[in-house]
Design a protein around this motif. Structure first.
Motif, PDB file in Angstrom:
ATOM      1  N   PRO A  15       0.843  -1.211   0.000  1.00  0.00           N
ATOM      2  CA  PRO A  15       0.000   0.000   0.000  1.00  0.00           C
ATOM      3  C   PRO A  15       0.871   1.252   0.000  1.00  0.00           C
ATOM      4  CG  PRO A  15      -0.705  -1.563   1.688  1.00  0.00           C
ATOM      5  CD  PRO A  15       0.596  -2.054   1.177  1.00  0.00           C
ATOM      6  N   PHE A  16       0.408   2.288  -0.677  1.00  0.00           N
ATOM      7  CA  PHE A  16       1.189   3.515  -0.787  1.00  0.00           C
ATOM      8  C   PHE A  16       1.431   4.182   0.572  1.00  0.00           C
ATOM      9  CE2 PHE A  16      -0.522   3.603  -5.265  1.00  0.00           C
ATOM     10  CZ  PHE A  16       0.698   3.265  -5.850  1.00  0.00           C
ATOM     11  N   GLU A  17       0.544   3.916   1.553  1.00  0.00           N
ATOM     12  CA  GLU A  17       0.737   4.531   2.867  1.00  0.00           C
ATOM     13  C   GLU A  17       1.993   4.002   3.575  1.00  0.00           C
ATOM     14  OE1 GLU A  17      -2.816   1.610   3.320  1.00  0.00           O
ATOM     15  OE2 GLU A  17      -2.136   3.132   1.893  1.00  0.00           O
ATOM     16  N   ARG A  18       2.561   2.892   3.057  1.00  0.00           N
ATOM     17  CA  ARG A  18       3.802   2.362   3.627  1.00  0.00           C
ATOM     18  C   ARG A  18       5.029   2.893   2.894  1.00  0.00           C
ATOM     19  NH1 ARG A  18       4.704  -3.618   4.158  1.00  0.00           N
ATOM     20  NH2 ARG A  18       6.362  -2.780   5.473  1.00  0.00           N
ATOM     21  N   ASP A  19       4.832   3.821   1.975  1.00  0.00           N
ATOM     22  CA  ASP A  19       5.896   4.355   1.127  1.00  0.00           C
ATOM     23  C   ASP A  19       7.114   4.792   1.952  1.00  0.00           C
ATOM     24  OD1 ASP A  19       7.486   5.667  -0.691  1.00  0.00           O
ATOM     25  OD2 ASP A  19       5.859   6.705  -1.689  1.00  0.00           O
ATOM     26  N   PHE A  20       6.885   5.691   2.931  1.00  0.00           N
ATOM     27  CA  PHE A  20       8.001   6.228   3.704  1.00  0.00           C
ATOM     28  C   PHE A  20       8.712   5.120   4.484  1.00  0.00           C
ATOM     29  CE2 PHE A  20       9.778   8.023   7.612  1.00  0.00           C
ATOM     30  CZ  PHE A  20      10.627   8.995   7.085  1.00  0.00           C
ATOM     31  N   GLU A  21       7.929   4.254   5.138  1.00  0.00           N
ATOM     32  CA  GLU A  21       8.510   3.158   5.949  1.00  0.00           C
ATOM     33  C   GLU A  21       9.377   2.235   5.099  1.00  0.00           C
ATOM     34  OE1 GLU A  21       6.959  -1.046   7.835  1.00  0.00           O
ATOM     35  OE2 GLU A  21       5.497   0.512   7.331  1.00  0.00           O
ATOM     36  N   ILE A  22       8.858   1.835   3.944  1.00  0.00           N
ATOM     37  CA  ILE A  22       9.579   0.892   3.085  1.00  0.00           C
ATOM     38  C   ILE A  22      10.858   1.524   2.544  1.00  0.00           C
ATOM     39  CG2 ILE A  22       9.474  -0.230   0.817  1.00  0.00           C
ATOM     40  CD1 ILE A  22       6.582  -1.003   1.506  1.00  0.00           C
ATOM     41  N   LYS A  23      10.767   2.764   2.069  1.00  0.00           N
ATOM     42  CA  LYS A  23      11.959   3.411   1.512  1.00  0.00           C
ATOM     43  C   LYS A  23      13.010   3.640   2.585  1.00  0.00           C
ATOM     44  CE  LYS A  23       9.848   5.419  -2.585  1.00  0.00           C
ATOM     45  NZ  LYS A  23       9.526   6.620  -3.374  1.00  0.00           N
ATOM     46  N   ALA A  24      12.579   3.901   3.815  1.00  0.00           N
ATOM     47  CA  ALA A  24      13.537   4.069   4.922  1.00  0.00           C
ATOM     48  C   ALA A  24      14.279   2.765   5.191  1.00  0.00           C
ATOM     49  CB  ALA A  24      12.803   4.539   6.179  1.00  0.00           C
ATOM     50  N   LYS A  25      13.545   1.639   5.164  1.00  0.00           N
ATOM     51  CA  LYS A  25      14.186   0.333   5.389  1.00  0.00           C
ATOM     52  C   LYS A  25      15.143  -0.020   4.250  1.00  0.00           C
ATOM     53  CE  LYS A  25      10.716  -1.759   8.403  1.00  0.00           C
ATOM     54  NZ  LYS A  25       9.766  -2.877   8.606  1.00  0.00           N
TER      55      LYS A  25
END
Length: 418
Positions: free
Chosen positions: A371-381
């Motif tokens: 989901p796009f709402e996880r964009d920041f979390e995923i890119k940070a990881k």
């Protein structure tokens, strides 16, 4: 039971030797919903007479029982038999089929994992040889009940959940399709099951594997050690089969529960490696070629060996160890090579989402299903991942998509569509 050279002689032999034995059971809820081997032979002969005068038969019926009868009748009648998925658009015209008619041959379409579907021409002898090879490596007995829940227009389903039990006079229990994945095992109580990894995972998570199951055959893709361990804990034996549409499925199979990734070549199968590590196969089950595509055929077949597109190792005992696809290797502008599945597996575990590594022009790009709402979390990881890796292992670009990846009928991701 000795295997015949064509479907008609096989059915005649089964009629003589197994006539009153149940061949196909097509409803788990109705005790009388079955056809004996004698009844199957009669229905095929009846349908064969109906098809008299037809040259090419496209088998599209979504009902498994009538699909089987039509397919067998077409092949027995010497027609060219084209096995299509329900709803699959016509790839060739009637005029093309008439002009390029191949009597008695069957056309299977590749699953389209790394390129568009190709029509593979297989003889009845090659298909029966593949089923016999499977039997030589893993026995299906006449008192077995095999649940057939895979699509039969796919060569793995056709061989391993239909033709293999058929040649041995076993009972074939026809699943009701997608809606029966979580109910058919408990209703039919099979002793054997052929599945793809995604279906096995679904059945394990829902805890629907019945107590009578003695053997599960997995094909068409790799399986995690976690799933393997879950099956073995239930006291069910597990085997892995390796093959391609171009080899009528069966090429090699595992023979030991404790060593599932070591594949032993089937009888009459010779395996060797190219200089680049690609697995080359020569077998009695080999395709005649691609329908109306001599250029692709000549690329795939060299001196009787098929270029599988799989990277492999062959050990001192002649056993095959599949390492991945040649298509799974990205070559960077500096000549460095990246094996995608290694990076995909590591990052997928890190971010908790499925991902695919592709080249966008000259830039390695990770496409993530989340989901796009996880964009920041995923890119940070992924930034953290990149910090710990050398230059050749870093992921310079990331794309997020909310919809699932395009997949084949066996659950494999179609990379070329991305």
């Amino acid at each position: 039971m000795e295997t015949e050279k064509n479907f008609l002689s096989l059915l005649e032999k089964l009629d003589r030797e197994c006539g009153e034995r149940i061949a196909l059971r097509y409803s788990p809820d109705e005790p009388d919903a079955f056809i004996t081997y004698h009844g199957l032979y009669e229905k095929v002969i009846e349908k064969m007479h109906e098809l008299n005068g037809v040259k090419t038969v496209e088998v599209r019926d979504g009902l498994r029982l009538s699909w089987i009868i039509t397919c067998l009748a077409s092949a027995c009648g010497g027609h060219m038999t084209v096995l299509c998925a329900p709803g699959q658009p016509a790839i060739f015209s009637d005029e093309t089929y008439d002009k390029n008619y191949l009597p008695g041959k069957l056309l299977f379409f590749t699953s389209g994992t790394t390129s568009r579907n190709k029509a593979v021409v297989l003889s009845q002898e090659a298909l029966l040889s593949s089923a016999a090879n499977g039997q030589a490596m893993l026995a299906c007995h006449s008192d077995d009940r095999l649940l057939s829940c895979l699509p039969l227009f796919h060569v793995f389903g056709f061989i391993c959940s239909f033709l293999w039990p058929l040649i041995n006079g076993a009972e074939i229990d026809l699943g009701i399709g997608y809606h029966g994945f979580l109910t058919d095992t408990k209703a039919y109580r099979p002793t054997m099951l052929s599945v793809v990894p995604t279906l096995l995972e679904l059945m394990l998570r829902a805890d629907v594997l019945n107590d009578e199951l003695r053997m599960i055959l997995v094909g068409a893709g790799p399986c995690s050690q976690e799933l393997i361990d879950e099956v073995l804990k239930k006291g069910i034996h597990l085997r892995f089969g390796y093959g391609l549409t171009e080899t009528a499925s069966g090429v090699a199979i595992s023979t030991d529960d404790n060593d599932p990734f070591t594949l032993h070549p089937c009888p009459d199968t010779k395996a060797k490696l190219s200089e680049s590590g690609e697995l080359l196969i020569r077998t009695t089950c080999l395709m005649d070629g691609y329908y109306l595509d001599s250029e692709q055929t000549s690329r795939k077949l060299t001196d009787g060996f098929l270029h599988t597109g799989d990277l492999a190792e062959i050990d001192q005992n002649g056993c095959i160890h599949i390492k991945g696809r040649t298509d799974d290797v990205l070559v960077l502008p500096n000549g460095e090579k990246i094996f995608c599945p290694e990076i995909e597996s590591e990052i997928s575990s890190l971010i908790g989402a499925k991902c695919v590594l592709l080249m966008r022009g000259s830039i390695p790009t990770l496409v993530v299903h989340a989901p796009f709402e996880r964009d920041f979390e995923i890119k940070a990881k992924i930034d953290d991942y990149n910090q710990s890796k050398p230059l050749g292992r870093k992921v310079p670009a990331v794309e997020l998509r909310s919809e699932d990846f395009p997949r084949t009928v066996t659950g494999k991701i179609q990379r070329y569509k991305l």
